[in-house]
Design an enzyme around this catalytic site. Structure first.
Site, PDB file in Angstrom:
ATOM      1  N   ASN A 231      10.738  27.126 -93.506  1.00 22.89           N
ATOM      2  CA  ASN A 231      11.750  26.080 -93.698  1.00 22.89           C
ATOM      3  C   ASN A 231      11.836  25.616 -95.149  1.00 22.89           C
ATOM      4  O   ASN A 231      12.898  25.204 -95.600  1.00 22.89           O
ATOM      5  CB  ASN A 231      11.490  24.897 -92.762  1.00 22.89           C
ATOM      6  N   HIS A 326       5.149  19.171 -85.474  1.00 20.06           N
ATOM      7  CA  HIS A 326       6.056  20.276 -85.132  1.00 20.06           C
ATOM      8  C   HIS A 326       5.910  20.735 -83.680  1.00 20.06           C
ATOM      9  O   HIS A 326       6.189  21.886 -83.358  1.00 20.06           O
ATOM     10  CB  HIS A 326       5.839  21.472 -86.076  1.00 20.06           C
ATOM     11  N   HIS A 355       0.153  22.590 -90.329  1.00 18.72           N
ATOM     12  CA  HIS A 355      -0.871  22.697 -91.380  1.00 18.72           C
ATOM     13  C   HIS A 355      -2.274  22.517 -90.822  1.00 18.72           C
ATOM     14  O   HIS A 355      -3.010  21.588 -91.188  1.00 18.72           O
ATOM     15  CB  HIS A 355      -0.590  21.687 -92.495  1.00 18.72           C
TER      16      HIS A 355
HETATM   17 FE   LIG Z   1       6.984  24.961 -92.519  1.00 20.11          FE
END
Ligand SMILES: [Fe+2]
Ligand SMILES: *[C@@H]1O[C@H](CO)[C@@H](O)[C@H](O)[C@H]1NC(C)=O
Ligand SMILES: *[C@@H]1O[C@H](CO)[C@@H](O)[C@H](O)[C@H]1NC(C)=O
Ligand SMILES: *[C@@H]1O[C@H](CO)[C@@H](O)[C@H](O)[C@H]1NC(C)=O
Ligand SMILES: *[C@@H]1O[C@H](CO)[C@@H](O)[C@H](O)[C@H]1NC(C)=O
Ligand SMILES: *[C@@H]1O[C@H](CO)[C@@H](O)[C@H](O)[C@H]1NC(C)=O
Ligand SMILES: *[C@@H]1O[C@H](CO)[C@@H](O)[C@H](O)[C@H]1NC(C)=O
Length: 465
Positions: A231, A326, A355
């Site tokens: 992204n 996410h 992450h």
């Molecule tokens: Fe990402």
């Protein structure tokens, strides 16, 4: 008690009898601050080539795309290369046989940023399993690098991949890359997307794309990086007149997408050693009739497990993720592509984006239909293992909020920065390990022998179970 019973029946219903593990490892607080631009100076010499990166240039590993940037002039537009052991076979004239591959050169503007000259040269007809030296630039700006081509594609060819995602350019990012380089085992990098994080800066400060290119050069100039778009590569900013998706990324990172019949550099595939690697784009359309859907539908039946036993899919946004960050962003792609992953027995699916680190059980969730409401993951020996390796260490910091309780599809998860290694031994066995940055090089935070889904679909057990 009620809770316990429900939990137990939930686990039984799902056919997953072992609970996964959430590592209690408490990582040292590391700065996720970006390294200042000044600490990524350009190389010395007049018009010296910089930001050098290489990637596979064809379907089968006999070509290499070499990319570099020259700051002042658009010349020279070629790469000179020769076999490292050429001296041994020097013929009558006593000189080393130097070859040239010509580049295409591009520039772009992004808001008020003007790029330098970006060159991409494809070296073709390389020998397999051979070390080559290559040279870029001229005069006192000449720079020399080298790479080793992969062995010829074949079923029992051992090969080792490094895996990094969401790298950015912080002190933690540098620690991840240094740690990977110190292990010295990786032959090709599978880079899971989110490169420079230029877009988090005002006006998507594209100088950050330049400093990122300088940062990764210590690895990317010497071993191919297989690129996956994330992204942070979108760079969509209509408020400053930037309407073209993936503009900086597409100018800077070229991939051999046409070789696999793809119509876009955002999804493509390559064969390398004993693997068939498929790169997908989480940020391009993928539902029925879209170009990406049609390409993947045609590509999967072409995978020949006798030639390339290991079928690996790379994407940015994970399909299985039990982090609050996410959560379920990959769900729509899962619904569309997961039945194919199971049908074609994909071995491993790597993603970044979140992450932190997570490894799934072999599960699928494809039995749902409109009359029978079953819709939870069940153990499935034909399903891939999903690995989230989005822990390169970027400016946004760690994703340290996991969903409680750990869902049954999640085998192991930990909120630390690190990288992974996949050591393919032969058609049946591959040793996989994940390494947190704080540990010494030989220590693995997670490891498991993966068994090939086509040749040896036995259940795996990890050392963490
Ligand atoms: Fe990402
Ligand atoms: C490099 O070459 C350029 C011209 O080609 C010259 O102006 C410059 O002084 C040289 N630099 C060094 C360090 O020799
Ligand atoms: C681009 O514009 C911003 C905001 O006006 C400014 O801070 C920056 O220095 C400019 N960059 C260049 C390369 O002109
Ligand atoms: C990255 O880490 C290495 C090893 O600690 C260090 O030598 C190097 O200067 C660091 N790079 C940057 C840009 O800080
Ligand atoms: C698959 O690969 C093997 C080994 O290279 C080859 O003999 C066979 O013909 C291939 N199969 C197909 C359908 O192409
Ligand atoms: C839906 O799934 C159930 C259970 O697997 C099956 O019995 C039924 O035939 C399916 N219905 C349709 C329309 O496929
Ligand atoms: C494949 O590699 C594994 C792990 O090194 C080894 O145990 C196994 O014997 C190998 N299989 C063959 C057929 O060589």
């Amino acid at each position: 008690m009620w809770c316990l019973v429900t939990l137990l029946s939930f686990l039984l219903l799902n056919g997953v009898s072992e609970a996964g593990r959430t590592s209690s490892y408490v990582r040292e607080a590391l700065p996720s601050l970006e390294i200042p631009k000044e600490d990524f100076p350009p190389p010395s010499g007049y018009n010296a080539p910089e930001q050098v990166h290489i990637t596979q240039g064809d379907y089968i590993g006999r070509s290499m795309i070499v990319s570099w940037v020259t700051p002042l002039e658009d010349q020279p537009k070629f790469v000179t290369y020769w076999e490292a052991n050429e001296k041994k076979s020097v013929e009558t004239n006593g000189g080393i046989k130097r070859n040239r591959a010509h580049a295409i050169t591009t520039t772009y503007r992004y808001y008020n940023y003007s790029s330098a000259y970006i060159h991409h040269a494809t070296i073709k007809r390389l020998k397999y399993n051979t070390k080559y030296i290559y040279e870029l630039g001229n005069g006192n700006g000449t720079r020399k690098f080298w790479f080793t081509t992969p062995p010829e594609v074949g079923p029992d060819v051992p090969y080792t991949f490094g895996i990094i995602g969401d790298l950015g350019q912080t002190q933690a990012s540098n620690q991840t890359l240094e740690h990977y380089l110190a292990c010295g085992k990786g032959q090709t990098m599978l880079f899971l997307g989110d490169f420079s994080y230029a877009d988090v800066h005002p006006f998507h400060d594209n100088e950050k794309w330049d400093t990122f290119g300088r940062f990764i050069e210590k690895s990317s100039a010497y071993e191919p990086w297989i690129y996956v778009p994330g992204n942070h590569e979108l760079d969509l900013a209509p408020e400053i007149g930037e309407h073209t998706l993936f503009k900086p990324y597409k100018h800077r990172y070229h991939v051999p997408f046409r070789a696999s019949g793809s119509t876009s550099p955002l999804w493509y595939s390559i064969k390398r050693a004993s693997t068939h690697i498929i790169v997908l784009s989480s940020y391009s359309a993928f539902s029925i009739y879209t170009p990406q859907y049609r390409w993947l539908k045609d590509e999967l039946p072409k995978v020949n497990r006798t030639e390339t036993p290991w079928l690996i899919v790379l994407m940015h946004s994970p399909m299985y993720n039990s982090n609050n960050y996410h959560f379920m962003e990959g769900e729509t792609m899962r619904v569309v592509f997961e039945p194919w992953f199971v049908k074609y027995k994909v071995d491993l699916v790597f993603a970044g984006h979140v992450h932190s680190y997570e490894r799934s059980e072999r599960v699928s969730n494809i039995q749902y239909n409109i009359t029978e409401g079953i819709s939870s993951p069940v153990k499935d020996p034909s399903a891939p293992v999903y690995l989230t390796v989005g822990d390169g260490g970027n400016i946004e910091g760690i994703a340290d909020s996991f969903i409680e309780h750990q869902p049954s599809y999640s085998a192991f998860r930990e909120a630390s920065f690190g990288h992974a290694l996949l050591q393919i031994k032969n058609r049946t066995h591959a040793f996989y390990s994940w390494h947190r940055n704080q540990d010494n090089v030989p220590i693995a935070g997670d490891s498991i022998w993966f068994y090939n889904r086509y040749w040896f679909p036995k259940e795996e057990t990890s050392s963490n179970a």
